[in-house]
Write an enzyme that holds these catalytic residues in place. Structure first.
Site, mmCIF file in Angstrom:
data_model
loop_
_atom_site.group_PDB
_atom_site.id
_atom_site.type_symbol
_atom_site.label_atom_id
_atom_site.label_comp_id
_atom_site.label_asym_id
_atom_site.label_seq_id
_atom_site.Cartn_x
_atom_site.Cartn_y
_atom_site.Cartn_z
ATOM 1 N N ASP A 148 0.889 -1.173 0.000
ATOM 2 C CA ASP A 148 0.000 0.000 0.000
ATOM 3 C C ASP A 148 0.919 1.213 0.000
ATOM 4 O O ASP A 148 1.102 1.844 0.999
ATOM 5 C CB ASP A 148 -0.950 -0.012 1.194
ATOM 6 C CG ASP A 148 -0.248 -0.160 2.527
ATOM 7 O OD1 ASP A 148 0.928 -0.598 2.546
ATOM 8 O OD2 ASP A 148 -0.847 0.152 3.572
ATOM 9 N N HIS A 159 9.386 -0.871 8.794
ATOM 10 C CA HIS A 159 8.538 -2.038 9.003
ATOM 11 C C HIS A 159 8.509 -2.941 7.767
ATOM 12 O O HIS A 159 8.693 -4.162 7.866
ATOM 13 C CB HIS A 159 7.116 -1.592 9.348
ATOM 14 C CG HIS A 159 7.022 -0.676 10.521
ATOM 15 N ND1 HIS A 159 7.296 -1.090 11.809
ATOM 16 C CD2 HIS A 159 6.689 0.642 10.617
ATOM 17 C CE1 HIS A 159 7.129 -0.077 12.637
ATOM 18 N NE2 HIS A 159 6.759 0.990 11.944
#
Length: 317
Positions: free
Chosen positions: A9, A242
């Site tokens: 995303d 992340h």
């Protein structure tokens, strides 16, 4: 060399993961699935196309993923973290409207079938697109060799709520389905990604060695990211990568992670606990076996992480 399909995303940390994949000679990036999450699907798709153009890799197919979670609720986006367009201060010169009304999961299935039993999926966004792929064609998805997720928080607090990490919280129904049904699954949760830090000094060093349009955007977008994290966590030494941490797990870098194997469930009916990732780490619990057994990264070697990132992002591939 690993054949990887990246589900993203495409906000800031996704973009760093994509850049790393494009520069790593051990990665054969054969496709990118872009869905909603940090930003809406059209912007995420546009950002992937923009980054691939900067890298002169428009040969890599981009597949339009999901626009909302399986609950049907409208997603919430995070411009304060990733910027309005998803790339911090960067405004890609491509209108997002170009990518509206696209659905091409058949392209994903062709990629998997044409590379049977050799494809590694790395999912660094919401789990919706991955779950839909398994719903639509479980037979084809059985040909995927292994799957890696960035998601969850097991012995750490969440970042979307007190107990939930953002990817799992964004679509807990899909996250639970993937954790309960996808074989050869590895989860890279906040327990390790919070410590996958790139300091401003490291970012500046990468910037001094940049020699392409793709590499030149690393510093401005990570500087933007660092400003946000300094506000949220004063004194933090750098920006947590992340999504890059999850991608690196797929490359079996020696000494990077320590793992335990547990069955994982994700809460999706709780009044206060939606998105909470659940595994049994009580004293006496041991590694599991069988199809629902998931490998979970629980410790990271920061020195190995930083040295590898420096090596890859400063090479001249």
């Amino acid at each position: 060399m690993k054949k990887i399909i990246l589900f993203a995303d495409t906000g800031i940390d996704d973009s760093i993961a994509l850049t790393y994949a494009l520069k790593n000679p051990e990665v054969d990036l054969i496709g990118v699935v872009s869905g909603y999450g940090n930003i809406d699907r059209e912007k995420a798709y546009r950002n992937v196309e923009y980054l691939l153009e900067l890298a002169d890799r428009t040969d890599i197919p981009v597949i339009a993923g999901a626009t909302r979670p399986l609950s049907g609720e409208e997603p919430v986006f995070f411009p304060e973290i990733h910027g309005i367009e998803g790339l911090g201060p960067i405004n890609p010169p491509i209108p997002e409207e170009r990518y509206a009304n696209r659905t091409n999961f058949s392209k994903l299935f062709h990629l998997i079938k044409n590379n049977g039993n050799e494809v590694t999926i790395v999912n660094v966004g919401r789990c919706t697109s991955l779950a839909i792929a398994h719903y639509l064609s479980p037979e084809v998805m059985e040909d995927v060799k292994e799957t890696y997720l960035m998601g969850g928080a097991f012995m750490e607090p969440g970042n979307a709520t007190e107990v939930a990490e953002a990817n799992f919280f964004g679509d807990p129904i899909a996250a639970n389905y993937v954790c309960q049904n996808v074989a050869n699954l590895t989860i890279v949760p906040l327990d390790v990604t919070r410590d996958a830090l790139l300091t401003p000094q490291v970012v500046n060093l990468i910037d001094t060695r940049s020699d392409s349009p793709l590499e030149e955007i690393i510093k401005p977008i990570l500087d933007f990211y660092y400003e946000y994290y300094q506000q949220q966590n004063p004194g933090i030494l750098g920006t947590p990568q992340h999504d890059l941490a999850a991608l690196m797990a797929a490359l079996d870098i020696d000494g990077l992670y320590e793992y335990k194997k547990r069955e994982v469930k994700v809460e999706y009916k709780g009044k206060f606990t939606d998105g909470e990732s659940i595994a049994d780490f009580r004293p006496g619990a041991s590694n599991c076996f069988g199809p629902k057994c998931t490998r979970i990264a629980l410790k990271i070697n920061q020195n190995v992480f930083v040295s590898n990132v420096l090596e890859i992002l400063t090479n001249h591939r």
